[in-house]
Design an enzyme around this catalytic site. Structure first.
Site, short mmCIF file in Angstrom:
data_model
loop_
_atom_site.label_atom_id
_atom_site.label_comp_id
_atom_site.label_asym_id
_atom_site.label_seq_id
_atom_site.Cartn_x
_atom_site.Cartn_y
_atom_site.Cartn_z
N TYR A 146 0.83 -1.22 0.00
CA TYR A 146 0.00 0.00 0.00
C TYR A 146 0.86 1.26 0.00
O TYR A 146 0.44 2.30 -0.49
CB TYR A 146 -0.91 0.04 1.24
CG TYR A 146 -2.16 -0.77 1.11
CD1 TYR A 146 -2.12 -2.15 1.09
CD2 TYR A 146 -3.40 -0.15 1.00
CE1 TYR A 146 -3.27 -2.90 0.97
CE2 TYR A 146 -4.57 -0.89 0.89
CZ TYR A 146 -4.49 -2.27 0.88
OH TYR A 146 -5.64 -3.00 0.77
N ASP A 228 -2.65 -18.62 1.69
CA ASP A 228 -3.66 -19.36 0.90
C ASP A 228 -4.35 -20.40 1.77
O ASP A 228 -5.57 -20.55 1.74
CB ASP A 228 -3.04 -19.96 -0.38
CG ASP A 228 -1.74 -20.70 -0.14
OD1 ASP A 228 -1.20 -20.65 0.99
OD2 ASP A 228 -1.24 -21.34 -1.08
N ASP A 252 -6.14 -7.13 4.42
CA ASP A 252 -7.27 -6.55 3.69
C ASP A 252 -8.16 -7.67 3.14
O ASP A 252 -9.38 -7.68 3.32
CB ASP A 252 -6.75 -5.67 2.54
CG ASP A 252 -7.87 -5.10 1.71
OD1 ASP A 252 -8.84 -4.58 2.29
OD2 ASP A 252 -7.79 -5.19 0.46
C1 IPM Z 1 -10.21 -1.44 3.76
C2 IPM Z 1 -10.52 -0.99 2.37
C3 IPM Z 1 -9.41 -0.09 1.87
C4 IPM Z 1 -8.12 -0.89 1.91
C5 IPM Z 1 -9.67 0.47 0.46
C6 IPM Z 1 -10.96 1.26 0.42
C7 IPM Z 1 -8.53 1.27 -0.06
O1 IPM Z 1 -10.71 -2.08 1.53
O2 IPM Z 1 -10.10 -0.56 4.65
O3 IPM Z 1 -10.09 -2.63 3.98
O4 IPM Z 1 -7.81 -1.62 0.95
O5 IPM Z 1 -7.41 -0.80 2.89
MG MG Z 2 -10.69 -3.92 2.51
#
Ligand code: IPM
Ligand code: MG
Length: 377
Positions: A146, A228, A252
């Site tokens: 990220y 996985d 995520d």
């Molecule tokens: C989350 C969301 C976010 C992320 C998106 C909206 C960028 O999916 O908070 O899990 O990927 O972190």
């Molecule tokens: Mg998310």
């Protein structure tokens, strides 16, 4: 009781879609808890996400990030919507989340998943698999892919190519693993560290750090799991998990998967904590894990439980108000036991005995009434 007790400085970020409705619902619950437990809240509202793109041309203004930093905690609804969803646009609503997470150092994202017994039937999983599900995903939130360097595909003719990088340093891994271990100690003392060490260099470092740190948590049973196979076990034997700790992208994905266990995405809260204490507790940002749900926005249909339970996490972690946090959790549970449901949990045409389908505000009212009934003035 107002005025006399402690006062907390809270920033509300309603955001987009159903965000304003669920935040308004949770604010009412927090204020009601404050009246019962003797604290007051000074709310400041800021604009972020698509709403900020429309108003200011950016997903969040730097001065609004500073307002959050100067507060005791932040309560956020959701950001995003179809009018801002072009992934190649230079300005996107999610940038508000990254600015807040990165800018405020919110490295620890906690996503607890519990299944309320009355909602077992709302999950697509067989009821016997859901018995005893009570897990906590601890997702690293300010590192990895990220925040790594990126090279966007250009439209220059020839072979298009894009690159994402996934950097992790040992200190980033250590702090999240130790925090997850501390949570495990207060729970069932099982910690599953999830990685992809058979492929990724960052995962091999992750595993080494976990193996070094596990000595500092002799009372926690630490296991490694490849991501996985973890994805498979989460639906096959979800009750086996206690605390899961993992890097940003895996967290995520696994947290959306785990959300299915609870019957509706609308149920689940989250906390994103910084390594910083305020006068009252740990600084953090709290938000439901569901998105902005633009299809049902503005119609009083959204389930406010995820946001209300996020506010309970806030009272617990940022204000050390275990009493008020537990009272809110109990009130949500009680409202569900009494048969109150939002539309994601029951069909209004459903004639099942005792179920009453209400809107966002109606559900919040049921929670407040349950809280006020349980906690005398
Ligand atoms: C989350 C969301 C976010 C992320 C998106 C909206 C960028 O999916 O908070 O899990 O990927 O972190
Ligand atoms: Mg998310």
């Amino acid at each position: 009781m107002t005025g006399g007790g402690l006062r907390y400085r809270l920033v509300a970020i309603p955001g987009d879609g159903v965000g304003p409705e669920v935040v308004a619902a949770a604010r009412r619950v927090v204020d009601a808890a404050g009246r019962r437990f003797g604290f007051g809240v000074d709310w400041t509202e800021i604009v972020a996400g698509g709403a900020a793109i429309d108003a200011y041309g950016v997903a969040i203004r730097p001065e609004d990030v500073e307002t959050c930093r100067a507060s005791d905690a932040v309560l956020l609804g959701a950001v995003g919507g179809p009018q801002w969803s072009d992934p190649s646009a230079p300005v996107r609503p999610e940038q508000a989340l990254f600015a807040l997470r990165g800018g405020l150092g919110l490295f620890a994202n906690l996503r607890p998943v519990k299944v309320h017994p009355a909602l077992v039937g709302s999950s697509p999983l067989r009821p016997e698999l859901l018995d005893g599900v009570d897990l906590l995903i601890v997702r690293e939130l300010t590192g990895g892919v990220y925040f790594g360097e990126r090279q966007e595909a250009s439209d220059i003719p020839g072979e298009r190519r894009a690159v994402d990088t996934m950097p992790y340093g040992e200190d980033e891994i250590r702090r999240i693993v130790l925090l997850a271990g501390a949570f495990a100690l207060t729970r069932r003392r099982r910690l599953t560290s999830v990685d992809k060490a058979n492929v990724l260099a960052t995962s091999r470092l992750w595993r080494r750090v976990v193996d070094e740190e596990r000595r500092r948590m002799p009372d926690v049973e630490v296991t490694h799991q490849l991501v996985d196979s973890c994805a498979m076990l989460l639906v096959k034997r979800p009750a086996d998990f206690d605390v899961i700790v993992t890097e940003n992208l895996f967290g995520d994905i696994l947290s959306d998967e785990a959300a299915v266990l609870a019957g509706s995405l609308g149920m689940l809260p989250s906390a994103s904590l910084a390594n910083r204490r305020t006068e009252h507790g740990t600084f953090g940002l709290y938000e439901p894990i569901h998105g902005s749900a633009p299809d049902i926005a503005g119609q009083d249909l959204a389930n406010p439980i995820g946001t209300i339970l996020s506010a309970a996490m806030m009272l617990f972690s940022s204000f050390n108000r275990r009493d008020a946090a537990e009272a809110i959790e109990a009130a949500v549970s009680r409202a569900l036991d009494e048969g109150w449901r939002t539309r994601d949990l029951a069909d209004p045409s459903d004639q099942r005995d005792g179920l009453v389908v209400v809107g966002t505000t109606g559900f919040a009212t049921a929670v407040i009434e349950a809280l006020e009934a349980a906690v005398p003035a």
